[in-house]
Write a protein that holds these residues in place. Structure first.
Motif, PDB file in Angstrom:
ATOM      1  N   SER A   1       1.055  -1.228   0.204  1.00 17.51           N
ATOM      2  CA  SER A   1      -0.042   0.006  -0.087  1.00 17.51           C
ATOM      3  C   SER A   1       0.908   1.084  -0.170  1.00 17.51           C
ATOM      4  CB  SER A   1      -0.867  -0.040   1.464  1.00 17.51           C
ATOM      5  OG  SER A   1      -1.704   1.134   1.233  1.00 17.51           O
ATOM      6  N   PHE A   2       0.531   2.384  -0.970  1.00 19.85           N
ATOM      7  CA  PHE A   2       1.292   3.628  -1.022  1.00 19.85           C
ATOM      8  C   PHE A   2       0.589   4.657  -0.308  1.00 19.85           C
ATOM      9  CE2 PHE A   2       2.495   0.600  -4.301  1.00 19.85           C
ATOM     10  CZ  PHE A   2       3.899   0.426  -4.019  1.00 19.85           C
ATOM     11  N   THR A   3      -0.405   4.220   0.403  1.00 16.77           N
ATOM     12  CA  THR A   3      -1.461   5.336   1.053  1.00 16.77           C
ATOM     13  C   THR A   3      -1.284   5.079   2.719  1.00 16.77           C
ATOM     14  OG1 THR A   3      -3.218   4.086   0.967  1.00 16.77           O
ATOM     15  CG2 THR A   3      -2.709   5.723  -0.851  1.00 16.77           C
ATOM     16  N   PRO A   4      -1.301   6.139   3.640  1.00 17.33           N
ATOM     17  CA  PRO A   4      -1.348   5.788   4.956  1.00 17.33           C
ATOM     18  C   PRO A   4      -2.434   4.953   5.441  1.00 17.33           C
ATOM     19  CG  PRO A   4      -1.609   8.402   4.541  1.00 17.33           C
ATOM     20  CD  PRO A   4      -1.785   7.524   3.182  1.00 17.33           C
ATOM     21  N   TYR A   5      -3.607   4.531   4.631  1.00 20.64           N
ATOM     22  CA  TYR A   5      -4.675   3.800   4.982  1.00 20.64           C
ATOM     23  C   TYR A   5      -4.734   2.692   4.032  1.00 20.64           C
ATOM     24  CZ  TYR A   5      -5.792   7.703   8.115  1.00 20.64           C
ATOM     25  OH  TYR A   5      -5.493   8.969   8.950  1.00 20.64           O
ATOM     26  N   PRO A   6      -4.266   1.478   4.299  1.00 24.81           N
ATOM     27  CA  PRO A   6      -4.320   0.357   3.105  1.00 24.81           C
ATOM     28  C   PRO A   6      -5.718   0.086   2.998  1.00 24.81           C
ATOM     29  CG  PRO A   6      -3.403  -0.547   5.318  1.00 24.81           C
ATOM     30  CD  PRO A   6      -3.313   0.980   5.472  1.00 24.81           C
ATOM     31  N   SER A   7      -6.139  -0.736   1.898  1.00 25.33           N
ATOM     32  CA  SER A   7      -7.549  -1.325   1.749  1.00 25.33           C
ATOM     33  C   SER A   7      -7.620  -2.538   2.357  1.00 25.33           C
ATOM     34  CB  SER A   7      -7.651  -1.022   0.118  1.00 25.33           C
ATOM     35  OG  SER A   7      -7.425   0.109  -0.523  1.00 25.33           O
TER      36      SER A   7
ATOM     37  N   ASP B   1       1.022  -2.105   6.279  1.00 26.99           N
ATOM     38  CA  ASP B   1       1.594  -1.460   5.282  1.00 26.99           C
ATOM     39  C   ASP B   1       0.903  -2.075   3.789  1.00 26.99           C
ATOM     40  OD1 ASP B   1       3.171  -3.395   5.386  1.00 26.99           O
ATOM     41  OD2 ASP B   1       4.895  -2.230   4.551  1.00 26.99           O
TER      42      ASP B   1
ATOM     43  N   ASN C   1      -2.277  -3.578   1.398  1.00 22.01           N
ATOM     44  CA  ASN C   1      -3.657  -4.056   0.983  1.00 22.01           C
ATOM     45  C   ASN C   1      -4.082  -5.458   1.163  1.00 22.01           C
ATOM     46  OD1 ASN C   1      -3.944  -1.132   0.258  1.00 22.01           O
ATOM     47  ND2 ASN C   1      -2.991  -1.411  -1.581  1.00 22.01           N
TER      48      ASN C   1
END
Length: 462
Positions: A322-328, A356, A358
Motif C-alpha cells: 500500500s502506498f497510502t497511509p490507510y491500506p485497503s 502497509d 492492501n
C-alpha cells in the motif's frame, strides 16, 4: 353492499379508520394506505356465524404421513430446497429481483410436473400467452399437453378455470397483479386484494377432498424484501427467494420458511440460455480444479454448511503493498468488520505485519462467508499470499479463531469431515479438543491449539 374507507399498513397489515403518519403497530412511517372495503348489509361483528360444513377432527396420533405425499421432480436442487419434493396441498411463494429467473424456474417446474402426469395451470397477470409460449419454446425441449395457460388479472376467472379443468398444480404469476370482484375499491397490489387473493388460493390448496399444490410469484421491493404485508409470508407454507446478479450465471435458491423441511436450505443453479440448470455437486463448482504442479499462493479451502449440506469452498486472497497511509481492506464475500478482526488476529497472534499492505478477500463462486468455521481458512489464505507459498490442494481448514489466537471448535464437524473425505482430501486442520471425529479412509486429522502452530506446520516445513 356498503363501502367503507379504512387505512391499512403495508408493512404489518394494521387497520385504522383514520390516517396516521406513523403506524402504531410496527412504528413505520408513511405506510398506511387508503383502502375501500365492501361489507354486506346486516352483517355484524357480534352476530354468530354458523358454518354449513362442519370441520373434521382426528387424533394427531392417527394421522398418516408418508413420502408419497410429495411430488419429486428431476430438478435436484429444487427438490432439496422444498424439503424433498412438493407437498400436494402446500402453498409456496417465490420472490426475487426482476430478471432473476422466477418465471423461468416455475416454467421448468411446470414442464417437469406435466411430464410426471400432473395437470398444471399457469395463470399470469403480467405476461401475455404469447410471451409465455416464447419463453417455453426457448427453454423447453417439448411442451406437454398437460400444461394450461391463462393470461388474466381477475382471480375470479382463474378460479372458474380451476373448477373447469381441475388441475393438480396451480401457478399464479404474480399475486400482486390479481384482483377479486368482491373488493372493487381496492386496486391490484393493495394489501386487501393481495391478502384476499392469497386466502382464496389457500382454500383451493387445502381442500381435503381435492388438495392442490399452489405456487405464487411475489414481487420484491427495492429493499430486497417480499412486497406487500408480512402476513402474506405467515399465510403460506414455504417462502423461496432467488438471489443472484443479472450479469452472473450463478443463482441461489434460498428458503426462508418451510413448514415441511429445513429453513435456510440452499439450492444452486446455473442460469443460461436454456433456463436454470441444477448444480448437483456445488463443491466442484465453488473451488478451482488445479494440478499439483500449478498450485498458486493465496488460496485456501474450507467447508461451509448451506442449510443441511456441507460445501467445500475456496477462499482467495490478494495481499499487495500500500502506498497510502490507510491500506485497503476489501472483503467481497464477508463483512469488512469481520475481515479487519481476522487481519488483526493474524498480525498480533501470527506475527505477520500487514499495516502497509492492501488485503482483498473473495470466494470462488461468490458465496458469502457467514460461518465462523471459515475463519481459519481466511487467515491461512492471507498468510499464503504474504509468504508467496501455496497450500497443498489436498488440505482443508475447518476452525474458528479467537482473539487470543486459539482455535475454536465448530458445529457439525463430523459432517464436514465426511464430505472432504468423500471428495478425496488428505489433510484437515481442526481445533484441538473438538471431540471424537471418527475414522476415515485416507484423511489425516491435524489438531492444533493456536494459530501459530497451523502457520508453522503449513509453511515452515517446506
Amino acid at each position: 353492499m356498503k363501502k367503507k374507507t379504512i387505512y391499512v399498513c403495508s408493512n404489518c397489515n394494521y387497520e385504522s379508520i383514520g390516517y396516521m403518519g406513523k403506524c402504531p403497530e410496527c412504528t413505520s412511517w408513511n405506510t398506511l394506505v387508503e383502502t375501500e372495503v365492501v361489507t354486506k348489509k346486516g352483517s355484524s361483528s357480534s352476530s354468530k356465524k354458523v358454518s354449513k360444513n362442519s370441520a373434521t377432527i382426528k387424533r394427531l396420533k392417527e394421522i398418516e404421513t408418508s413420502n408419497s405425499d410429495r411430488i419429486v421432480t428431476n430438478i435436484g436442487e429444487f427438490n432439496r430446497v422444498m424439503g424433498g419434493g412438493i407437498v400436494r396441498d402446500s402453498v409456496t411463494i417465490l420472490s426475487a429481483k426482476p430478471g432473476a429467473g422466477k418465471s423461468t424456474l416455475l416454467l421448468q417446474v411446470t414442464d417437469e410436473l406435466a411430464n410426471l402426469g400432473f395437470k398444471v395451470l399457469y395463470a399470469s397477470g403480467e405476461e401475455s400467452e404469447s410471451q409465455i409460449k416464447s419463453r417455453a419454446d426457448r427453454i423447453l425441449k417439448n411442451i406437454h399437453q398437460n400444461v394450461w395457460v391463462v393470461s388474466d388479472n381477475s382471480l375470479d376467472n382463474v378460479l372458474e378455470i380451476v373448477e373447469k379443468i381441475d388441475p393438480d398444480i396451480v401457478i399464479v404469476d404474480s399475486i400482486q397483479t390479481f384482483t377479486l370482484d368482491d373488493f372493487p375499491g381496492s386496486r391490484a397490489g393493495s394489501p386487501t386484494q393481495t391478502m384476499e387473493c392469497a386466502y382464496e388460493l389457500v382454500k383451493i390448496a387445502k381442500n381435503i377432498e381435492r388438495p392442490r399444490a399452489v405456487f405464487l410469484v411475489g414481487q420484491m421491493t427495492k429493499a430486497d424484501e417480499l412486497a406487500g404485508v408480512r402476513a402474506l409470508e405467515h399465510l403460506v407454507d414455504t417462502v423461496l427467494i432467488i438471489d443472484g446478479e443479472s450479469g452472473e450465471e450463478l443463482r441461489t435458491l434460498l428458503t426462508t420458511k418451510n413448514r415441511y423441511g429445513s429453513t435456510g436450505e440452499m439450492g444452486f443453479f446455473n442460469m443460461g440460455e436454456r433456463g436454470m440448470v441444477s448444480i448437483d455437486n456445488p463443491s466442484e463448482y465453488f473451488m478451482t480444479q488445479r494440478e499439483e504442479s500449478s498450485m498458486i499462493s493465496g488460496s485456501a479451502l474450507t467447508v461451509v454448511r448451506e442449510g443441511t449440506r456441507p460445501i467445500i469452498l475456496e477462499i482467495e486472497s490478494l495481499v499487495s503493498p500500500s502506498f497510502t497511509p490507510y491500506p485497503s481492506r476489501i472483503g467481497e464475500s464477508m463483512r469488512k468488520e469481520q475481515l479487519n478482526t481476522l487481519i488483526s488476529i493474524l498480525e498480533q497472534r501470527g506475527d505477520i505485519k500487514l499495516y502497509d499492505k492492501n488485503v482483498v478477500i473473495k470466494t470462488t463462486g461468490g458465496i458469502s462467508l457467514k460461518e465462523q468455521a471459515s475463519n481459519l481458512a481466511v487467515i491461512m489464505s492471507i498468510a499464503s499470499s504474504v509468504f508467496q507459498k501455496s497450500i497443498p490442494n489436498d488440505t482443508v481448514f475447518i476452525s474458528d479463531v479467537g482473539l487470543t489466537g486459539e482455535l475454536k471448535r465448530v458445529p457439525s464437524l463430523q459432517v464436514r469431515l465426511r464430505e472432504i473425505d468423500r471428495m478425496g482430501f488428505k489433510r484437515a486442520y481442526i481445533a484441538k479438543g473438538s471431540g471424537k471425529v471418527g475414522s476415515f479412509k485416507s484423511l489425516q486429522i491435524i489438531e492444533c491449539n493456536i494459530l501459530k502452530e497451523v502457520i508453522l506446520d503449513c509453511f515452515k516445513k517446506r
